[in-house]
Scaffold this active site. Structure first.
Site, mmCIF file in Angstrom:
data_model
loop_
_atom_site.group_PDB
_atom_site.id
_atom_site.type_symbol
_atom_site.label_atom_id
_atom_site.label_comp_id
_atom_site.label_asym_id
_atom_site.label_seq_id
_atom_site.Cartn_x
_atom_site.Cartn_y
_atom_site.Cartn_z
ATOM 1 C CE LYS A 103 -18.472 -6.408 3.688
ATOM 2 N NZ LYS A 103 -17.714 -6.738 2.486
ATOM 3 C CG PHE A 123 -10.137 -9.228 11.164
ATOM 4 C CD1 PHE A 123 -8.911 -9.647 11.670
ATOM 5 C CD2 PHE A 123 -10.338 -9.278 9.791
ATOM 6 C CE1 PHE A 123 -7.918 -10.114 10.823
ATOM 7 C CE2 PHE A 123 -9.345 -9.745 8.936
ATOM 8 C CZ PHE A 123 -8.137 -10.160 9.461
ATOM 9 C CD GLN A 124 -7.593 -7.036 7.513
ATOM 10 O OE1 GLN A 124 -8.473 -6.804 6.699
ATOM 11 N NE2 GLN A 124 -6.421 -7.567 7.177
ATOM 12 C CD GLU A 150 -1.796 -2.343 1.669
ATOM 13 O OE1 GLU A 150 -0.608 -2.596 1.989
ATOM 14 O OE2 GLU A 150 -2.720 -3.161 1.795
ATOM 15 C CG MET A 152 22.877 12.136 3.366
ATOM 16 S SD MET A 152 24.150 13.181 2.629
ATOM 17 C CE MET A 152 23.302 13.816 1.192
#
Lengths: 562, 164
Positions: free
Chosen positions: A162, A112-113, A50, A476
Site C-alpha cells: 500500500k 490484517f489481510q 477473484e 467424468m
C-alpha cells in the site's frame, strides 16, 4: 519532471503496455489504485470472485492474443487468484496479476489481510515480484509484461504494498527490457531444420502433432502450409484445437485419452512425427514406452524444458513455432521433394479407411444425448462461435463434436483441468470479442463452481450463452467409477441441484430448458439469438460416457470404443 | 545411471532467488546433496554450487529447469570436465590423552589444523575435496566424532592449460 504516485505510475504503465481492460475486485490496500482508476479511461470489469477475475483475464488473453490483466487486494483477494494463476501457468497464458499488499513496514507482522503471495505463487507463476520501492515500479511493470508475453508465455504476479502505491517519485518511461538471464530462442538452428526436411522427404507415414504452442504463436497458417503442401495429416492436443482447421480433409481430430480412433492409430503407426508446440502430457501419450513406437520424432518448441521431458525425441528444434514452421516451409520450397510416394498415398488411404470404419458415433435414443446438443450447436452457430468449457465430460464432448477452425476459438483449461473455468472465461472472451457469439459448454457440476459470474455478465451486458449438459452427476468421475470401480458411484451423484432456469432469471439473465431431443434445436436457436446472457439447461442421458477412452497408463492404441 | 553432478549456477543476487531454486527441486522431486551460496566478485551476482544426483535424462531436465528460472544467469555442469573442488569441514573429535598424538598425526597428514582444544576434545579444520574429507572422517571415526559442520562443496573450472 512530474512526480506521480505509485498508483498513477501503475495505471500509466498499463496504458503504455497497451492495456485497455482490467478484471478485478477492490479491497483495503488497493483503494488508492481504485481511486486513481476511476479517473482513467481504463475499462474495469468488476467480477464477483477473484478466481473469476483471473480466469476472465486468462480467456481475454487467449481470445485476443494480448496480455490479460487483473487487479485484486491482499490476503484472501490474493489467495483466491491462485487457482486461476496455476491454470494460466499450466496452459502458458500471458497474464499479469497485480495484488495489493500490506504496507512494507507491516510485512512479516501477520498484519490484517497479509499473506506472502509471492511465496505462495512462486511455483505457479513464470515469475513474480514484490515491489518495495516506488522507484522500481515502472521498470518492474515493463519487465512483467515482457516476461508474460515473450518466450513461452505465462502468468506474472506483481505484489504492490500500500505505501508503494501512495508514495511519489519522478516518473520516467523505462528503457526497453534487457535481462541477461532471460533470452528466449526464437529462431531455430538451421542445421536441425535441414534434418527435418530430409526426414519429411524420406517419410512414408508422416504425421503432424500440433499443440497449444501453435495457438500461442499464431502459427496456424504456417502449419496449414506445411501440412497441405506435403500432404501430412494433422492431429492435435486439446490445447491445439483451432490451430488447424477441423474441417480440413487432413484433420484427424484430437489424440490421446479421448482422441479419435484414427488419430490414436495414426500416432501408433506413423514413421515420422512432427510435434509442434506440444509437451507430451500424460493424457496425450498414455503409456510412454508405446507412444509412437515406429516414429522418428521431431519436436519444435520454444521451451527447452518441454523437449526430452517425457518422451525421447530424435530431432529437437528449439524455437518459436511460427518462425520455425515458416523457415521449414521456405526450405522445403527450395528442395526437390519428389513425387508423392505410393506408400504415402496408402497411408492417407489407410487413415481415410479408419475414419469410415471407426467414426466418432453415439446412439440416439429418446433421451437427449450430450453429443447431439454439441453437434446441433456446431451446426446452428456455423462453427463460428468462441467456445469455452468447464472441465470433464462437457469439455471432451465439446472438443470432439465442435469443429474448430481458428486459433483462440476453443478456450479450455487443459493442463490444470480447472472446474469453474468456463463461465468466467466466457465473460473474458466476450469482453475481448464483443461481436462474437461466446458459448460456455458446461456440466451441472462445474458450472456451480463459479456461477456467481452470471452477475458480472448481466451487469456488463455480456450476452454469453451457457449450455449446461445436465446429467445430475460429476460425469467424468462417475464414468471412471462406472468403468473401473464397479459402478460404485461414491459422492458423484448430486442429490440436489438448483433450478438453472430460475437461477438464470434470478441473476437477470434468460433461462431455457430442454428435456427431449426434439426441443434441443428450438432452445439452442432461441438462446443464440437472444441479446442477453442465457443459461440453457439440457437434461441429458445421466450415464452417457465419453468414447473413445484410453484407460490411464495404457498405450493409446488400446481404446475402449463403446 | 544415477551419477553425482556438481552444478555451478550464477544467479541474480536478490531476495527469493534461493527459494526459487530450492522450490524447483522440492516441487519436482529432484535431489539436493549439498548447496552453497555466496556473492561473486560482481555484487549483483551470486554463485550457487550444488551437488545433485540423477540419470542423464533427469540431469538434462534439472539443468534446463534451473536455467528457465528468470533470475538464473548461467548453469554449468562441472562433472565430466576438469575442475577443482573444495569443502571446509569443522569436526569435534574425542581426544583422550592416549589418542591425542595419533589424532594430531592424522590431522597433519591431511593438512588440517586444530582450531580449538579441550581436556577431552579437538576441534579440527579440514579443507579438501570429497574424497579427502571422506578419508579423514573414516580415520577419525573410531575416536568418536562429536559434531560435524560442513560447508558443502564449492567448485570451479580449471583453465585450459594448453591455452595459457
Amino acid at each position: 519532471m512530474s512526480k506521480l504516485t505509485g498508483a498513477q505510475i501503475l495505471l500509466r504503465m498499463l496504458k503504455e503496455e497497451g492495456v485497455d481492460t482490467i478484471f478485478g475486485y477492490p479491497g483495503g490496500v488497493v483503494l488508492d489504485i481504485y481511486d486513481e482508476l476511476a479517473r482513467t479511461d481504463l475499462k474495469h470489469i468488476l467480477v464477483r470472485h477473484e478466481q473469476g477475475a483471473v480466469h476472465a483475464a486468462d480467456a481475454y488473453a487467449r481470445a485476443s492474443g494480448k496480455v490479460g490483466v487483473c487487479l485484486v487486494t491482499s490476503g484472501p483477494g490474493a489467495t483466491n487468484t491462485v487457482t486461476g494463476i496455476a491454470t494460466a501457468n499450466m496452459d502458458s497464458i500471458p497474464i499479469v496479476v497485480i495484488t495489493g499488499q500490506v504496507p512494507t513496514k507491516l510485512i512479516g507482522n501477520d498484519a490484517f489481510q497479509e499473506v506472502d503471495i509471492v511465496g505462495i505463487t512462486r511455483p505457479c507463476t513464470k515469475h513474480n515480484y514484490l515491489v518495495k520501492d516506488v522507484k522500481d515500479l515502472a521498470k518492474t511493470i515493463k519487465e512483467a509484461f515482457h516476461i508474460a508475453r515473450s518466450g513461452r508465455p505465462g502468468p506474472v504476479l506483481i505484489d504492490l504494498p500500500k505505501d508503494v502505491s501512495i508514495s511519489k517519485t519522478s516518473f520516467k518511461l523505462p528503457d526497453d527490457v534487457q535481462l541477461r538471464s532471460y533470452n528466449p530462442t526464437y529462431v531455430p538452428n538451421r542445421k536441425q531444420l535441414l534434418k527435418v526436411v530430409d526426414m519429411i522427404k524420406k517419410a512414408k507415414k508422416p504425421l503432424i502433432f500440433s499443440g497449444g504452442g501453435v495457438i500461442l504463436s499464431r502459427a496456424h497458417k504456417e502449419l496449414a502450409e506445411l501440412a497441405k503442401k506435403n500432404k501430412i495429416p494433422v492431429t492435435s492436443t486439446l490445447m491445439g484445437l483451432g490451430g488447424f482447421s477441423g474441417m480440413d480433409p487432413l484433420w484427424l481430430g484430437m489424440l490421446g485419452m479421448h482422441g479419435t480412433y484414427r488419430a490414436n492409430m495414426s500416432v501408433s503407426e506413423c514413421d515420422l512425427m512432427i510435434a509442434v508446440g506440444v509437451r507430451f502430457d500424460d493424457r496425450v501419450t498414455g503409456k510412454t514406452d508405446e507412444f509412437a513406437p515406429y516414429a522418428k520424432i521431431v519436436q519444435i518448441d520454444i521451451d527447452p524444458t518441454s523437449i526430452q521431458k517425457n518422451i525421447q525425441v530424435h530431432v529437437p528444434v528449439v524455437g518459436d513455432c511460427k518462425i520455425s514452421l515458416e523457415l521449414l516451409n521456405q526450405m522445403i520450397d527450395h528442395e526437390d521433394m519428389g513425387e508423392l510416394k505410393p506408400e504415402h498415398q496408402q497411408w492417407l488411404d489407410r487413415i481415410d479407411n479408419w475414419k469410415k470404419t471407426t467414426p466418432q458415433v453415439y446412439d440416439q435414443t429418446d433421451v437427449i444425448k450430450p453429443q447431439y446438443v454439441i453437434e446441433k450447436l456446431f451446426e446452428l452457430t456455423k462453427g463460428e462461435a468462441i467456445i469455452t468449457t468447464e472441465v470433464g465430460q462437457n469439455q471432451m464432448w465439446a472438443a470432439q463434436y465442435y469443429h474448430f477452425t481458428q486459433p483462440g476459438q476453443f478456450i479450455s483449461s487443459g493442463g490444470l483441468g480447472t472446474m469453474g473455468f468456463g463461465l468466467p472465461a466466457a465473460v473474458g472472451a466476450q469482453v475481448a470479442a464483443p461481436d462474437k457469439l461466446v458459448v460456455d459448454i458446461a456440466g451441472d457440476g462445474s458450472i456451480q463452481m463459479n456461477i456467481q459470474e452470471m452477475a458480472t455478465a448481466v451487469q456488463y451486458n455480456l450476452p454469453v450463452k451457457v449450455v449446461i449438459l445436465n446429467n445430475g452427476f460429476l460425469g467424468m468421475v462417475r464414468q471412471w467409477q462406472q468403468l473401473f470401480y464397479d459402478k460404485c458411484y461414491s459422492s458423484t451423484k448430486f442429490q440436489h441441484t438448483p433450478d438453472f432456469v430460475k437461477l438464470a432469471e434470478a441473476y437477470g439473465a434468460v433461462g431455457l430448458r430442454a428435456t427431449k431431443p426434439e426441443e434441443v434445436e428450438k432452445v439452442l436457436k432461441e438462446g443464440i439469438v437472444c441479446k442477453k446472457a442465457v443459461i440453457m439447461d439440457f437434461v441429458v442421458e445421466p450415464e452417457e460416457c465419453v468414447y473413445p477412452m484410453v484407460p490411464a497408463g495404457a498405450p493409446i492404441s488400446k481404446m475402449l470404443l463403446v | 545411471m544415477t551419477k553425482k553432478h556438481i552444478l555451478s549456477i550464477l544467479v541474480d543476487n536478490e531476495p527469493g532467488v534461493l527459494s526459487r531454486i530450492a522450490g524447483l527441486f522440492s516441487g519436482r522431486g529432484y535431489n539436493i546433496d549439498s548447496l552453497c551460496v555466496a556473492e561473486t566478485a560482481e555484487p549483483f551476482v551470486s554463485r550457487i554450487t550444488m551437488v545433485t544426483k540423477g540419470d542423464s535424462m533427469i540431469l538434462e531436465q534439472i539443468k534446463k529447469q534451473v536455467n528457465k528460472i528468470i533470475n538464473v544467469i548461467k548453469v554449468t555442469d562441472l562433472t565430466d570436465q576438469e575442475f577443482v573442488e573444495r569443502e571446509l569441514v569443522l569436526l569435534k573429535v574425542n581426544a583422550k590423552a592416549e589418542h591425542r598424538a595419533e589424532i594430531l598425526r592424522i590431522t597433519d597428514i591431511f593438512r588440517g589444523q586444530v582450531v580449538d582444544v579441550g581436556q577431552e576434545h579437538f576441534t579440527i579444520n579440514i579443507i579438501g575435496d570429497t574424497d579427502k574429507i571422506t578419508a579423514i572422517l573414516t580415520l577419525l571415526k573410531p575416536f568418536g566424532i562429536r559434531e560435524i559442520a560442513r560447508t558443502g562443496c564449492i567448485a570451479m573450472f580449471r583453465e585450459n592449460k594448453s591455452k595459457s
